[in-house]
Scaffold this active site. Structure first.
Site, PDB file in Angstrom:
ATOM      1  N   LYS A 128       0.725  -1.362   0.219  1.00  0.00           N
ATOM      2  CA  LYS A 128      -0.035  -0.084   0.012  1.00  0.00           C
ATOM      3  C   LYS A 128       1.026   1.198   0.078  1.00  0.00           C
ATOM      4  CE  LYS A 128      -3.965   1.949   2.728  1.00  0.00           C
ATOM      5  NZ  LYS A 128      -4.455   1.716   4.144  1.00  0.00           N
ATOM      6  N   SER A 203      -9.271   2.308   2.566  1.00  0.00           N
ATOM      7  CA  SER A 203      -8.138   2.994   1.779  1.00  0.00           C
ATOM      8  C   SER A 203      -7.463   2.075   0.910  1.00  0.00           C
ATOM      9  CB  SER A 203      -7.486   3.826   2.734  1.00  0.00           C
ATOM     10  OG  SER A 203      -6.634   3.112   3.652  1.00  0.00           O
ATOM     11  N   SER A 227     -10.173  -0.322   6.447  1.00  0.00           N
ATOM     12  CA  SER A 227      -9.421  -0.118   5.253  1.00  0.00           C
ATOM     13  C   SER A 227      -8.829  -1.161   4.932  1.00  0.00           C
ATOM     14  CB  SER A 227      -8.384   0.852   5.723  1.00  0.00           C
ATOM     15  OG  SER A 227      -8.772   2.255   5.481  1.00  0.00           O
TER      16      SER A 227
END
Length: 527
Positions: A128, A203, A227
């Site tokens: 990420k 996210s 997330s």
């Protein structure tokens, strides 16, 4: 407990207003583009777990270069569809894979020595973009940070690299990691591999998307309100929100402030359930011993519970019938296969999930210092953003920020100076009930979201549905998100599996069972 008249009125008004604006949005939206579909997986190397790949690499049945190249080819094939990988390091990854193959050729200690020292040797990894990965961007979708390059590795990334994993690149997030759609004005919009008109979640949406598209086998995500779990649910893969404080959350952007560090978790995301436990062992580093990850789990001796919905919050929408049915199928399968009795329970406090999450995210630290305002983070490295001005600029297409980020900055201004004693009371009551129920051998099933992956931008009209995941952050419980096949529209179904604090090994064991029972990840190109 029945809803009061005031709560019923609030619920009706909230849904009426959002439904009205949603209808206007649909009328003004351009017609959907013709349906496009990802190509099916053609290389069999892409259909094996990281654990299996590492074993084959150690045994010289396949080279790390072959595996890494297979994933590079797949990313190049699917990324034009999904826009999940925002910066690659393919050339460096191939060099590192070649070094892995050379190390294996020269190793004299045998396969067992390599497995013990380098359990993920030669296996590709995606990360990420909000994690610090040396030499890669660390913007978290903020245009003003477009030139920021990470100089170090975040601890979980460093540990995975030390275990032999080979990073291929970094993946997209929502702006500043605070929205459930991965979209920003630096990298653009990430799409769901099962339906490109749907969101990949946020996210960690880039991670979820590239894993679901078979462009990655293991990845790293973070979770403060869902997330990890929401993208894993929407993209049909596995993800684990660890008990907070076990896996380091250092060297991520944005940083936590106030008491937020108590609710943020770093954890593994992957396509195959058998990779969750070895990844968590590695990522936890010196804290791994806290989780009893080597303990055997007899599922027949666990106590199982099911909570089908939040009891009717005025902020979140009702859970769809197909998700209720999917959870009920899990209940029946557990009872039939294991001979256990799954008890349905309800917690009236869950209807305040959003208010609890919102309240606790805004609490000051021990020294009384409040968390950083979101507008401050939006303005980094300069002055705080002026949310109302950014909204006006957005209306004429001039703002550097997304609508969700601007609205969040505006929403912050409505916060009360002191938390509601009633909401604090609800959280404390829920915490006590949940911990007493679960103990050290209880597992609870709970929906990850009220519906399957929505279409792009539609969460703007249902902004608080993430409360189904967010409440579990505030309670500090470990959760594994598990896929349950595909639903009526060919989109992934799923369930959250929850256990008591530090009982992560229980939810990971259930994930292995559910993968066998319901088939786990499905190739989106084969639909």
């Amino acid at each position: 407990m029945a809803l009061s008249r005031l709560e019923k009125a609030q619920t009706w008004l909230f849904r009426a207003v959002t439904s009205f604006f949603f209808m206007i949005f649909q009328l003004l939206s351009s017609p959907a583009a013709s349906a496009r579909k990802l190509p099916p997986v053609s290389n069999p190397l892409l259909l094996q777990s990281a654990t299996q790949l590492a074993k084959k690499i150690r045994r010289k049945e396949v080279s790390s270069v072959e595996v890494v190249q297979a994933y590079i080819d797949r990313i190049q094939e699917v990324n034009p569809f999904v826009n999940a990988v925002v910066k690659d390091r393919f050339a460096a990854a191939l060099q590192e894979a070649a070094q892995v193959d050379k190390l294996i050729e020269e190793e004299t200690g045998g396969e067992d020595v390599l497995e013990d020292r380098l359990p993920l040797l030669g296996v590709p990894l995606s990360v990420k973009e909000s994690y610090s990965l040396q030499g890669m961007p660390l913007s978290t979708g903020l245009l003003s940070r477009r030139g920021v390059i990470a100089s170090v590795d975040a601890p979980p990334v460093a540990l995975l690299k030390r275990a032999g994993a080979v990073p291929l690149g970094v993946t997209n997030t929502s702006e500043l990691c605070m929205w459930l759609e991965s979209h920003n004005h630096l990298y653009g919009l990430t799409c769901n591999p099962y339906d490109l008109e749907r969101i990949a979640g946020g996210s960690s949406g880039g991670e979820g998307s590239i894993l679901g598209a078979a462009g990655a086998v293991i990845g790293v995500g973070s979770d403060i309100g869902g997330s990890i779990r929401i993208p894993c649910f929407f993209n049909g893969v596995f993800g684990h929100k660890t008990t907070p404080g076990v896996v380091s959350c250092e060297n991520q952007y944005p940083p936590t402030s106030g008491t937020q560090h108590e609710y943020l978790s770093s954890g593994p995301m992957c396509r195959y359930a058998e990779d969750l436990l070895p990844m968590l062992k590695i990522m936890a580093g010196p804290n791994a011993h806290k989780l009893s990850l080597n303990a055997a789990v007899d599922l027949k001796k666990l106590r199982f519970f099911s909570v089908p919905h939040d009891g009717g919050s005025p902020y979140s929408y009702p859970v769809s019938k197909e998700l209720l049915d999917a959870q009920e199928k899990v209940v029946k399968r557990l009872e039939a296969d294991l001979g256990v009795k799954v008890q349905e329970v309800c917690f009236p406090e869950l209807r305040y999930s959003f208010q609890i999450w919102d309240t606790y995210m805004g609490l000051p630290d021990e020294e009384g210092k409040p968390p950083l305002a979101f507008a401050e983070l939006m303005g980094e490295p300069g002055r705080p953003a002026w949310a109302f001005w950014e909204l006006l600029k957005r209306m004429v297409g001039k703002s550097e920020h997304t609508i969700p980020a601007i609205l969040l900055a505006l929403f912050e201004k409505t916060h009360l100076s002191k938390p509601s004693p009633f909401i604090i009371q609800q959280k404390e009551a829920l915490q006590k009930k949940m911990e007493e129920l679960l103990g050290t051998n209880g597992v609870l099933l709970y929906p990850p979201h009220p519906r399957v992956a929505p279409k792009h931008h539609h969460p703007l009209f249902r902004p608080f549905d993430f409360a189904y995941t967010g409440i579990l952050n505030i309670l500090g419980l470990p959760v594994t998100q598990c896929p349950l096949g595909l639903g009526e529209e060919g989109l992934p179904l799923g369930v959250q599996v929850v256990a008591g604090k530090l009982q992560d090994h229980l939810t990971l064991a259930v994930a292995l069972y559910l993968e066998k029972a319901f088939g786990g990840w499905r190739d989106p190109g084969a639909k």
